[in-house]
Scaffold this active site. Structure first.
Site, mmCIF file in Angstrom:
data_model
loop_
_atom_site.group_PDB
_atom_site.id
_atom_site.type_symbol
_atom_site.label_atom_id
_atom_site.label_comp_id
_atom_site.label_asym_id
_atom_site.label_seq_id
_atom_site.Cartn_x
_atom_site.Cartn_y
_atom_site.Cartn_z
ATOM 1 N N LYS A 91 0.861 -1.193 0.000
ATOM 2 C CA LYS A 91 0.000 0.000 0.000
ATOM 3 C C LYS A 91 0.890 1.232 0.000
ATOM 4 C CE LYS A 91 -4.129 -1.927 2.031
ATOM 5 N NZ LYS A 91 -3.655 -3.325 1.862
ATOM 6 N N ASP A 125 -1.605 -2.295 -4.180
ATOM 7 C CA ASP A 125 -3.020 -2.229 -3.788
ATOM 8 C C ASP A 125 -3.563 -0.829 -4.079
ATOM 9 O OD1 ASP A 125 -2.903 -4.787 -2.779
ATOM 10 O OD2 ASP A 125 -2.933 -4.199 -0.675
ATOM 11 N N MET A 126 -4.875 -0.728 -4.255
ATOM 12 C CA MET A 126 -5.478 0.604 -4.432
ATOM 13 C C MET A 126 -6.166 1.006 -3.135
ATOM 14 S SD MET A 126 -5.745 3.200 -6.259
ATOM 15 C CE MET A 126 -5.353 2.804 -7.960
ATOM 16 N N ARG A 177 -5.123 -6.012 -11.130
ATOM 17 C CA ARG A 177 -6.065 -6.780 -10.299
ATOM 18 C C ARG A 177 -7.371 -6.002 -10.403
ATOM 19 N NH1 ARG A 177 -4.857 -6.172 -4.317
ATOM 20 N NH2 ARG A 177 -3.441 -7.918 -4.555
ATOM 21 N N GLY A 181 -13.833 -2.850 -4.800
ATOM 22 C CA GLY A 181 -13.404 -1.646 -4.070
ATOM 23 C C GLY A 181 -13.990 -1.654 -2.673
ATOM 24 N N ARG A 282 -10.730 -2.216 8.984
ATOM 25 C CA ARG A 282 -11.337 -2.892 7.841
ATOM 26 C C ARG A 282 -12.816 -3.183 8.102
ATOM 27 N NH1 ARG A 282 -8.123 -5.033 3.432
ATOM 28 N NH2 ARG A 282 -9.653 -6.132 2.189
HETATM 29 C C1 LIG Z 1 -7.372 -10.576 -3.354
HETATM 30 C C2 LIG Z 1 -8.121 -9.316 -3.079
HETATM 31 C C3 LIG Z 1 -7.457 -8.104 -3.094
HETATM 32 C C4 LIG Z 1 -8.158 -6.915 -2.863
HETATM 33 N N1 LIG Z 1 -7.493 -5.715 -2.986
HETATM 34 C C5 LIG Z 1 -8.186 -4.573 -2.868
HETATM 35 C C6 LIG Z 1 -7.571 -3.311 -3.106
HETATM 36 O O1 LIG Z 1 -6.385 -3.211 -3.440
HETATM 37 N N2 LIG Z 1 -8.338 -2.190 -2.967
HETATM 38 C C7 LIG Z 1 -9.663 -2.254 -2.617
HETATM 39 O O2 LIG Z 1 -10.306 -1.201 -2.533
HETATM 40 N N3 LIG Z 1 -10.261 -3.443 -2.380
HETATM 41 C C8 LIG Z 1 -9.562 -4.585 -2.478
HETATM 42 N N4 LIG Z 1 -10.197 -5.775 -2.261
HETATM 43 C C9 LIG Z 1 -11.538 -5.803 -1.628
HETATM 44 C C10 LIG Z 1 -12.649 -5.783 -2.666
HETATM 45 O O3 LIG Z 1 -12.646 -4.521 -3.289
HETATM 46 C C11 LIG Z 1 -14.030 -6.025 -2.006
HETATM 47 O O4 LIG Z 1 -14.305 -5.043 -1.078
HETATM 48 C C12 LIG Z 1 -14.163 -7.377 -1.331
HETATM 49 O O5 LIG Z 1 -13.471 -8.373 -2.030
HETATM 50 C C13 LIG Z 1 -15.643 -7.778 -1.258
HETATM 51 O O6 LIG Z 1 -16.175 -7.850 -2.555
HETATM 52 P P1 LIG Z 1 -16.557 -9.209 -3.330
HETATM 53 O O7 LIG Z 1 -16.180 -9.056 -4.747
HETATM 54 O O8 LIG Z 1 -15.946 -10.366 -2.644
HETATM 55 O O9 LIG Z 1 -18.141 -9.218 -3.299
HETATM 56 P P2 LIG Z 1 -19.180 -9.145 -2.097
HETATM 57 O O10 LIG Z 1 -20.508 -9.051 -2.762
HETATM 58 O O11 LIG Z 1 -18.828 -8.107 -1.097
HETATM 59 O O12 LIG Z 1 -19.015 -10.546 -1.440
HETATM 60 C C14 LIG Z 1 -19.425 -11.733 -2.110
HETATM 61 C C15 LIG Z 1 -19.618 -12.820 -1.081
HETATM 62 O O13 LIG Z 1 -18.337 -13.134 -0.510
HETATM 63 C C16 LIG Z 1 -18.445 -13.278 0.895
HETATM 64 N N5 LIG Z 1 -17.488 -12.367 1.525
HETATM 65 C C17 LIG Z 1 -16.930 -11.267 0.981
HETATM 66 N N6 LIG Z 1 -16.039 -10.719 1.824
HETATM 67 C C18 LIG Z 1 -16.057 -11.477 2.956
HETATM 68 C C19 LIG Z 1 -15.350 -11.457 4.200
HETATM 69 N N7 LIG Z 1 -14.431 -10.547 4.475
HETATM 70 N N8 LIG Z 1 -15.622 -12.411 5.119
HETATM 71 C C20 LIG Z 1 -16.512 -13.381 4.865
HETATM 72 N N9 LIG Z 1 -17.199 -13.463 3.695
HETATM 73 C C21 LIG Z 1 -16.976 -12.535 2.758
HETATM 74 C C22 LIG Z 1 -19.869 -13.022 1.272
HETATM 75 O O14 LIG Z 1 -20.509 -14.254 1.493
HETATM 76 C C23 LIG Z 1 -20.503 -12.361 0.073
HETATM 77 O O15 LIG Z 1 -21.813 -12.724 -0.127
HETATM 78 C C24 LIG Z 1 -9.545 -6.972 -2.532
HETATM 79 C C25 LIG Z 1 -10.210 -8.200 -2.519
HETATM 80 C C26 LIG Z 1 -9.529 -9.359 -2.811
HETATM 81 C C27 LIG Z 1 -10.283 -10.639 -2.835
#
Ligand SMILES: Cc1cc2nc3c(=O)[nH]c(=O)nc-3n(C[C@H](O)[C@H](O)[C@H](O)COP(=O)(O)OP(=O)(O)OC[C@H]3O[C@@H](n4cnc5c(N)ncnc54)[C@H](O)[C@@H]3O)c2cc1C
Length: 303
Positions: A91, A125-126, A177, A181, A282
């Protein structure tokens, strides 16, 4: 934000540290690099790659940014020595982005250069919207110097489509990636509607793949995973042009399903002593995730 999520955010500071630790445990490898090595080795044995994130506090002094730089340089050496299949995620605010752009760039350049020498890779990371332009600038500069660096694009940001088009125009092939967000942004700059964010995710992914960019598809949303698999199939995207990415401790069933289907998958592995600040921040930043966490803790099923 629904009432449950509001409650979670408001009561977070009152939750005992030991309880937060218990909840956060599955999302964090441990306090030390040795903990991370053990976990990454397990993941590797199960056919998954990793990316290491060293948990850090919000920094205010240049010495702290230098310390972050040294910690990541050390992590690259450990990955190399232990022959782990892992890269690193950084970051830029921890490297001094908010203190001095050139200082930050110089710090990140040291890490990317070492990653290049070790045949490894650095994912930037963003963070929140106040960092987007400068973060993409750092990526753009270093991509011209070394191939082994990638950026993160957030599907909720309205600017993401022009951003990726600009980044894919010239120079070395882009490496992204894509994720939804995680920060709370205003509607003026970010989509708020979940359906629209998902549509934009798939649209951006299509554009990236069509232009030959390497893409880390970072989501736990099975609808998006399905969409990505459909695109990969329809566009005959080679297995080496993409990977799925998931956070440590989240939906391991989906993770295993993706790997069994023959796709490459990387797990985001945070570790370090600053686990408390990381976990609470977080959880507070994203009440939805806080909701999942509390539901997991009480053994409720999240949808
Ligand atoms: C490898 C990786 C790197 C990332 N890097 C960044 C970044 O650099 N900048 C940034 O802004 N965001 C980052 N994110 C976070 C991302 O932007 C989302 O906020 C996060 O992944 C939740 O979105 P989703 O696509 O999983 O969908 P969602 O609709 O939020 O989740 C889908 C399903 O996954 C499950 N789920 C999701 N998160 C969790 C959790 N923490 N615990 C338990 N269950 C969960 C739930 O069951 C949900 O129904 C990253 C995520 C991943 C996976």
């Amino acid at each position: 934000m629904n009432l449950f999520n509001k409650l979670v955010v408001m009561t977070m500071p009152l939750v005992p540290k030991a309880l937060v630790r218990r909840v956060a445990n599955r999302y964090i490898a441990g306090d030390t690099i040795e903990d991370a090595v053990r976990l990454v080795r397990q993941l590797n044995q199960n056919g998954m790659m990793a990316t290491l994130d060293i948990l850090g506090e919000h920094i205010t002094k240049k010495e702290e940014a230098t310390a972050t730089t040294e910690s990541y340089l050390a992590a690259l050496e450990v990955i190399n020595r232990e022959k782990l299949d892992s890269n690193i995620s950084i970051k830029l605010t921890a490297f001094g982005l908010k203190l001095d752009f050139d200082f930050c760039l110089a710090n990140v350049r040291r890490v990317v250069q070492r990653a290049h020498e070790l045949d490894n890779f650095v994912r930037i990371d963003m963070e929140d919207a106040s960092c987007t332009t400068d973060t993409l600038r750092v990526y753009e500069v270093l991509r011209q110097e070394y191939r082994r660096v990638g950026a993160v694009i957030q599907a909720y940001m309205r600017r993401s489509l022009p951003d990726i088009r600009g980044l894919m125009q010239n120079g070395a092939p882009a490496n992204f990636r894509i994720c939804k967000g995680i920060y709370v942004e205003s509607r003026a700059i970010a989509y708020k509607n979940r359906e629209l964010i998902n549509k934009n995710f798939t649209y951006l992914l299509t554009e990236m793949l069509r232009h030959g960019a390497y893409v880390g598809i970072a989501t736990h949303d099975e609808r998006l995973v399905w969409d990505a698999m459909r695109l990969i199939d329809e566009m005959k995207v080679s297995r080496e042009q993409y990977e799925f990415q998931m956070l440590l401790g989240v939906d391991e069933e989906l993770r295993d399903t993706i790997v069994k289907a023959g796709h490459r998958l990387r797990v985001y592995v945070p570790f370090g002593k600053s686990w408390y600040a990381y976990s609470t921040r977080r959880l507070q930043e994203n009440p939805q995730i806080a909701g999942y966490v509390i539901q997991n803790f009480f053994g409720l099923k999240s949808s």
